[in-house]
Design a protein around this motif. Structure first.
Motif, PDB file in Angstrom:
ATOM      1  N   LEU A   6       0.984  30.732  26.843  1.00  0.00           N
ATOM      2  CA  LEU A   6       1.817  31.331  28.100  1.00  0.00           C
ATOM      3  C   LEU A   6       3.382  30.669  28.391  1.00  0.00           C
ATOM      4  O   LEU A   6       4.181  31.353  28.526  1.00  0.00           O
ATOM      5  N   LYS A   7       2.885  29.389  28.468  1.00  0.00           N
ATOM      6  CA  LYS A   7       4.216  28.541  28.998  1.00  0.00           C
ATOM      7  C   LYS A   7       5.321  28.576  27.685  1.00  0.00           C
ATOM      8  O   LYS A   7       6.461  28.710  27.912  1.00  0.00           O
ATOM      9  N   GLN A  10       6.856  31.999  28.108  1.00  0.00           N
ATOM     10  CA  GLN A  10       7.797  32.000  29.418  1.00  0.00           C
ATOM     11  C   GLN A  10       9.044  31.255  29.056  1.00  0.00           C
ATOM     12  O   GLN A  10      10.361  31.830  29.533  1.00  0.00           O
ATOM     13  N   LYS A  14      13.077  32.564  28.549  1.00  0.00           N
ATOM     14  CA  LYS A  14      14.346  32.066  29.116  1.00  0.00           C
ATOM     15  C   LYS A  14      15.263  31.654  28.415  1.00  0.00           C
ATOM     16  O   LYS A  14      16.545  31.907  28.410  1.00  0.00           O
ATOM     17  N   LEU A  65       5.974  39.550  30.631  1.00  0.00           N
ATOM     18  CA  LEU A  65       6.784  38.530  31.385  1.00  0.00           C
ATOM     19  C   LEU A  65       6.484  38.439  33.005  1.00  0.00           C
ATOM     20  O   LEU A  65       6.262  37.344  33.558  1.00  0.00           O
ATOM     21  N   VAL A  68       2.762  37.025  33.148  1.00  0.00           N
ATOM     22  CA  VAL A  68       2.830  35.674  33.003  1.00  0.00           C
ATOM     23  C   VAL A  68       3.207  34.726  34.081  1.00  0.00           C
ATOM     24  O   VAL A  68       2.909  33.816  34.364  1.00  0.00           O
ATOM     25  N   ASN A  69       4.636  35.276  34.655  1.00  0.00           N
ATOM     26  CA  ASN A  69       5.039  34.566  35.696  1.00  0.00           C
ATOM     27  C   ASN A  69       4.268  34.111  36.996  1.00  0.00           C
ATOM     28  O   ASN A  69       4.078  33.228  37.435  1.00  0.00           O
ATOM     29  N   GLN A  73       2.571  30.811  38.102  1.00  0.00           N
ATOM     30  CA  GLN A  73       2.788  30.375  39.399  1.00  0.00           C
ATOM     31  C   GLN A  73       1.536  30.215  40.118  1.00  0.00           C
ATOM     32  O   GLN A  73       1.159  29.186  40.929  1.00  0.00           O
TER      33      GLN A  73
END
Length: 300
Positions: A6-7, A10, A14, A65, A68-69, A73
C-alpha cells in the motif's frame, strides 16, 4: 496485500515513476513492479497505465488511492497514539485559539503548563483562527484542542466553558471620549464605529449587546475579523471599536474604556470533538485548562 504494498502504491501514485519510487524505498525496480502487480492481482483491477516514460493512475486507481490514503493515515495516527501512551511526559499538541487570546492568555497558559516538571518536554503548534474555522479544523483533525466562542449549531463539538473576557471600547487618544473613565453605547451612537464581520465569533455577542441596549449605531464605518485590525484602525482615529480587552501596544496611541453599565463579557470555551479520544498528552493539557485556567487565572 500488506502495508508495504500500500505504501509503494501511494508513493508511486505521487511520483508517477517506477525508478524514483524504487529509489525512495531503496528497493530494486523489479521488486517494486512485482509488488504492484501482486496488489493489482489481489484486488482485481489495473491501478496504473503507461504515460510516456511515466505512469499514471487509472480511474479505478484514483478511487482506490482515496481509501489507501485514509487507511495509512489511520495507521499512522494509531502508531502515534501508542507511542504517546508509553510516554505521557512527551508528545505534541496542536492548539488553536481566537486572536484575542494570543497576546496575554496563551503565553500565560503555556508558561504555567510547561513549568511543571512532568510536562516540560511536551511541545506545541499554535494556530490563530476564527471560531468557525477552529471548529471545522477540529473536525478535520488539524487541531487537537480549540479555545474559541460557543457555536450553538454544532452537535459534533464538545464545548466546556473556560473563562470570560471583558468587552471594552477602543478609542484613539485624539478623540475627546478617550478621556472618559467609562462609556455607554449611547455615547458613541453617532460616532464612526468599527465592528466585527459575520465570520467572527464576536459578532453575535456584540449584536446582542447592541440590540438589548436599544441604541442604534448610525455610522458603522468598517467591519474586521481580528482585534489587531481593530487596534490599527482605532489608532488612526478611523473609528471607535468594540472589542475584547486585550493587551495593546503602547505605540498604538489608543485607550480602552470600560462600559458604564452591566460590564459585558465574552465567554471562552475549550472545544474538542465529541466521541474522539484525545491523545494522552492532549488529555493532560485539557485537564490543566479546565481545572486551573478559569476566570481567576485569566484575570490575575
Amino acid at each position: 496485500m500488506n502495508i508495504k504494498q500500500l505504501k509503494y502504491f501511494q508513493i508511486l501514485a505521487k511520483n508517477q515513476h517506477y525508478t524514483y519510487t524504487s529509489e525512495y524505498f531503496s528497493i530494486s525496480q523489479p521488486s517494486l513492479s512485482h509488488a504492484i502487480a501482486e496488489l493489482e492481482k489481489e484486488i482485481g483491477i489495473k491501478l496504473f497505465q503507461k504515460k510516456g516514460r511515466n505512469v499514471e493512475l487509472t480511474k479505478e486507481g484514483e478511487q482506490y488511492l482515496i481509501y489507501v490514503n485514509q487507511a495509512l493515515q489511520s495507521l499512522n495516527e494509531g502508531e502515534q497514539f501508542i507511542k504517546e501512551l508509553t510516554s505521557i511526559s512527551n508528545g505534541h499538541i496542536r492548539l488553536a485559539f481566537v486572536y484575542s487570546l494570543s497576546m496575554g492568555y496563551i503565553p500565560k497558559i503555556i508558561k504555567a503548563f510547561t513549568s511543571l516538571p512532568e510536562y516540560k518536554n511536551i511541545s506545541f503548534s499554535f494556530y490563530e483562527d476564527l471560531s468557525a474555522n477552529i471548529v471545522q479544523e477540529l473536525k478535520s483533525k488539524r487541531y487537537d484542542i480549540g479555545l474559541c466562542s460557543y457555536l450553538h449549531d454544532d452537535p459534533e463539538i464538545e464545548f466546556t466553558r473556560l473563562a470570560r473576557q471583558e468587552i471594552v471600547f477602543i478609542i484613539s487618544n485624539e478623540n475627546p471620549l478617550s478621556k472618559r473613565k467609562k462609556l455607554d453605547l449611547k455615547d458613541i451612537a453617532n460616532e464612526p464605529v468599527i465592528l466585527y464581520t459575520e465570520r467572527s465569533g464576536m459578532k453575535g455577542y456584540l449584536d446582542n449587546i447592541i440590540n438589548e441596549s436599544g441604541v442604534k449605531l448610525t455610522n458603522v464605518v468598517s467591519r474586521v475579523e481580528s482585534e489587531n485590525a481593530m487596534i490599527g484602525l482605532a489608532s488612526i482615529n478611523y473609528g471607535i471599536g468594540m472589542m475584547i480587552n486585550v493587551s495593546v501596544p503602547e505605540q498604538a496611541n489608543v485607550s480602552l474604556i470600560p462600559m458604564n453599565k452591566n460590564r459585558q463579557k465574552r465567554e471562552i470555551y475549550v472545544a474538542t470533538v465529541k466521541n474522539r479520544p484525545l491523545m494522552p498528552v492532549a488529555q493532560k493539557f485539557y485537564r490543566f485548562l479546565t481545572q486551573y485556567c478559569g476566570d481567576s487565572f485569566f484575570n490575575n
